[in-house]
Design an enzyme around this catalytic site. Structure first.
Site, PDB file in Angstrom:
ATOM      1  N   LYS A   1     -10.546  -0.976  10.218  1.00 46.62           N
ATOM      2  CA  LYS A   1     -10.746  -1.841   9.389  1.00 46.62           C
ATOM      3  C   LYS A   1     -10.980  -2.923  10.149  1.00 46.62           C
ATOM      4  CE  LYS A   1      -7.056  -0.302   6.608  1.00 46.62           C
ATOM      5  NZ  LYS A   1      -8.034   0.473   4.945  1.00 46.62           N
TER       6      LYS A   1
ATOM      7  N   HIS B   1       1.070  -1.169  -0.231  1.00 49.24           N
ATOM      8  CA  HIS B   1       0.557  -0.147  -0.007  1.00 49.24           C
ATOM      9  C   HIS B   1       0.648   1.075   0.018  1.00 49.24           C
ATOM     10  CE1 HIS B   1      -3.000   3.037   1.881  1.00 49.24           C
ATOM     11  NE2 HIS B   1      -3.763   1.816   1.260  1.00 49.24           N
TER      12      HIS B   1
ATOM     13  N   GLN C   1      -4.701  -4.978   6.569  1.00 52.94           N
ATOM     14  CA  GLN C   1      -5.008  -6.075   6.459  1.00 52.94           C
ATOM     15  C   GLN C   1      -5.279  -7.763   7.287  1.00 52.94           C
ATOM     16  OE1 GLN C   1      -7.070  -5.458   3.960  1.00 52.94           O
ATOM     17  NE2 GLN C   1      -7.076  -3.438   3.488  1.00 52.94           N
TER      18      GLN C   1
ATOM     19  N   ASP D   1       3.378  -3.829   8.379  1.00 53.94           N
ATOM     20  CA  ASP D   1       1.315  -4.150   8.126  1.00 53.94           C
ATOM     21  C   ASP D   1       1.143  -4.289   8.382  1.00 53.94           C
ATOM     22  OD1 ASP D   1      -0.445  -3.020   6.831  1.00 53.94           O
ATOM     23  OD2 ASP D   1       0.725  -1.441   5.210  1.00 53.94           O
TER      24      ASP D   1
ATOM     25  N   CYS E   1      -4.749   2.057  -3.718  1.00 53.74           N
ATOM     26  CA  CYS E   1      -3.601   2.741  -2.860  1.00 53.74           C
ATOM     27  C   CYS E   1      -2.586   2.079  -2.968  1.00 53.74           C
ATOM     28  CB  CYS E   1      -3.791   3.060  -1.346  1.00 53.74           C
ATOM     29  SG  CYS E   1      -4.921   4.345  -0.838  1.00 53.74           S
TER      30      CYS E   1
END
Lengths: 133, 415
Positions: B234, B130, B211, B208, B373
């Site tokens: 999220k 991203h 997700q 990261d 993104c």
């Protein structure tokens, strides 16, 4: 009168025992409570056997933090430093003797924090404060 | 008749918790929300926790002596402990509240990166990242002359791990920064193995988890991540709050990023000293209501069980990919179902992604269209845009079926 300001606490807060810094000394450490700006500095004279002979406090803050310092200082005299560094935080809270909310617990424990951070370092104090393994 | 796999939990009960799912889209068709990778929907439990705070104990934290401030402080700090348990951090002091994933990565770049890296040092990202895990490092590169390199991907949408090891061997890599789960391909990257290799090469690793935190059990100690970042919104929580996890020894050496209230120990006109972890990195009044909502979100997900949520999503992914494969002219990017999260970025032959998304919206289906993104990844895939259907714990197999039928409608319309 409110429990928080029962007589013994006011007495210790207003007539702090062992107030005034010791010079010379062989323990000198200061800590702050960033939440409210309380400041406490502790000096000790420790003899060759590791026994705390004299205690000298300086600082300013709320009645709870100052009373807690005064009460802790009285206990420290005659105690081996090694034992003093193992004082349970619950003993301090019990001595204050009134229920404290979480922001006030920090006031009550500032005196022990000065001792433990000065003797064992910040990480050890954070472990005690957090009740973490 | 197509048979659906069995749900691992009571899907009807879950859906009841999310008020937005029961409305009609364009006042005509039931809403089918397939854009949870962008932002998830929120259950009553989260909405009510925020409302309860504002209605009964709204106050600033860490400062006041009064009862409301004590209650707010207790609740806010309680969420820190919930986050600690949720990701199995060693200490609550390793949990820094941020505005979200992006802020967490920028914080690491601007404090750790700016202070401990020198010109020529390499930050190793990946082609599938991203923008939030590319641009902060490019900014740092402009500021102090570090070099940003990227791990390439294989044709099946997984990272080229042989290339990863080669880059580690041949370059002074100081930080590996990688998505746990790709927001486009859905690829679940082997971050624990990658951490071992990064550490062997003398580099730190930033994961990261934007997700992955919503979708699978996280254990920062098992991964051995040095930093890990994610967002509340999220994972059924509110916007405006997220987490930077960092190993304590590293966080303690890092200087603060933003200065202000709550992050100091003492202030004089000549200079200041810093508060302890985690407050050193939390200048200013934090997002208190959002943190409390985030805590309710963690409670909600934990009550179902992250292992069950993950298992259900694996079934959903397999079903989704199987059904999409039946539609002629539809190409899905990313690896096979067992290596992938419940997200499908796809192109429809002869149709632009925006037109696909617009027509799906008319059918009540919310998907995202564009580069999500991740422009470098789309360049690598050789497409300018994709449509992306992303699923979460409240989505049903029936919704997949509606999507498939709608894709046929799209094809008929655009033919």
């Amino acid at each position: 009168m409110h429990d928080l300001y029962r007589e013994i606490i006011l007495d210790h807060a207003q007539n702090g025992r062992n107030w005034g810094l010791l010079e010379p000394n062989n323990f000198d450490h200061e800590e702050h409570n960033p939440l409210c700006g309380d400041r406490l500095r502790l000096t000790l004279r420790i003899d060759d056997d590791g026994i705390i002979q004299e205690v000298g406090w300086d600082g300013n803050g709320c009645a709870i933090s100052q009373a807690s310092a005064s009460m802790l200082g009285e206990r420290l005299i005659g105690m081996p430093l090694q034992n003093a560094l193992k004082i349970d935080k619950q003993e301090i809270l019990d001595e204050i003797g009134i229920p404290l909310t979480i922001n006030r617990v920090k006031c009550a424990l500032l005196s022990l924090k000065v001792l433990v951070v000065g003797g064992l370092g910040k990480r050890e104090w954070e472990r005690i404060e957090d009740d973490e393994d | 008749m197509i048979t659906h796999p069995t749900y691992i939990y009571d899907i009807a009960a879950i859906r009841e918790d999310f008020p937005i799912l029961h409305q009609y889209h364009h006042d005509a068709v039931p809403l089918i929300y397939l854009d949870s990778a962008a932002s998830s929907q929120k259950p009553y439990q989260v909405i009510e926790a925020i409302q309860h705070y504002y209605q009964t104990y709204n106050a600033n934290v860490h400062r006041g002596i009064h009862k409301l401030s004590e209650e707010a402080t207790q609740a806010y700090e309680g969420v820190r402990k919930k986050v600690r348990n949720f990701i199995n951090a060693g200490s609550r002091r390793e949990i820094i509240f941020t505005r979200g994933t992006t802020e967490g990565t920028n914080l690491v770049a601007q404090t750790w990166g700016r202070n401990f890296l020198k010109p020529g040092d390499v930050i190793l990202s990946t082609v599938m990242e991203h923008h939030a895990n590319i641009v902060p490092w490019q900014l740092l590169s402009e500021q102090i002359g570090v070099k940003v390199m990227y791990i390439p991907i294989l044709p099946n949408g997984t990272l080229d791990l042989a290339a990863y090891e080669r880059i580690l061997r041949e370059n002074p890599v100081k930080l590996v920064t990688v998505a746990h789960v790709s927001n486009v391909l859905g690829t679940i990257n082997p971050v624990a193995d990658m951490a071992v290799k990064a550490h062997d090469a003398g580099a730190l690793i930033l994961v990261d988890a934007a997700q992955s935190a919503p979708h699978l059990p996280l254990d920062v100690q098992a991964i051995d991540a040095d930093f890990l970042v994610f967002s509340s919104h999220k994972m059924v929580g509110p916007t405006g709050i997220g987490v930077l996890y960092g190993k304590r020894d590293i966080l303690e050496k890092m200087p603060p990023w933003m200065g202000g209230g709550d992050m100091i120990a003492t202030v004089t006109l000549e200079g200041s000293t810093w508060n302890d972890l985690p407050y050193k990195f939390e200048a200013g009044t934090p997002s208190i209501a959002e943190a409390i909502g985030f805590g309710a979100a963690i409670d909600y997900l934990s009550a179902i069980g992250m292992d069950k949520i993950h298992a259900q999503e694996q079934q959903m992914t397999a079903y989704l990919l199987e059904r999409l494969s039946e539609v002629p002219g539809v190409t899905v990017f990313g690896p096979e179902a067992d290596k992938k999260s419940a997200v499908a970025a796809f192109v429809v032959e002869g149709a632009h992604a925006h037109d696909v998304a617009q027509l799906l919206d008319a059918e009540g289906i919310a998907v995202r269209a564009g580069h999500h993104c991740a422009m470098p990844l789309h360049t690598e895939l050789g497409v300018s845009a994709t449509s992306r259907a992303s699923f979460y714990l409240y989505n049903t197999y029936d919704e997949v079926d509606v999507l498939i039928e709608a894709l046929y409608t799209v094809q008929r319309t655009l033919r």
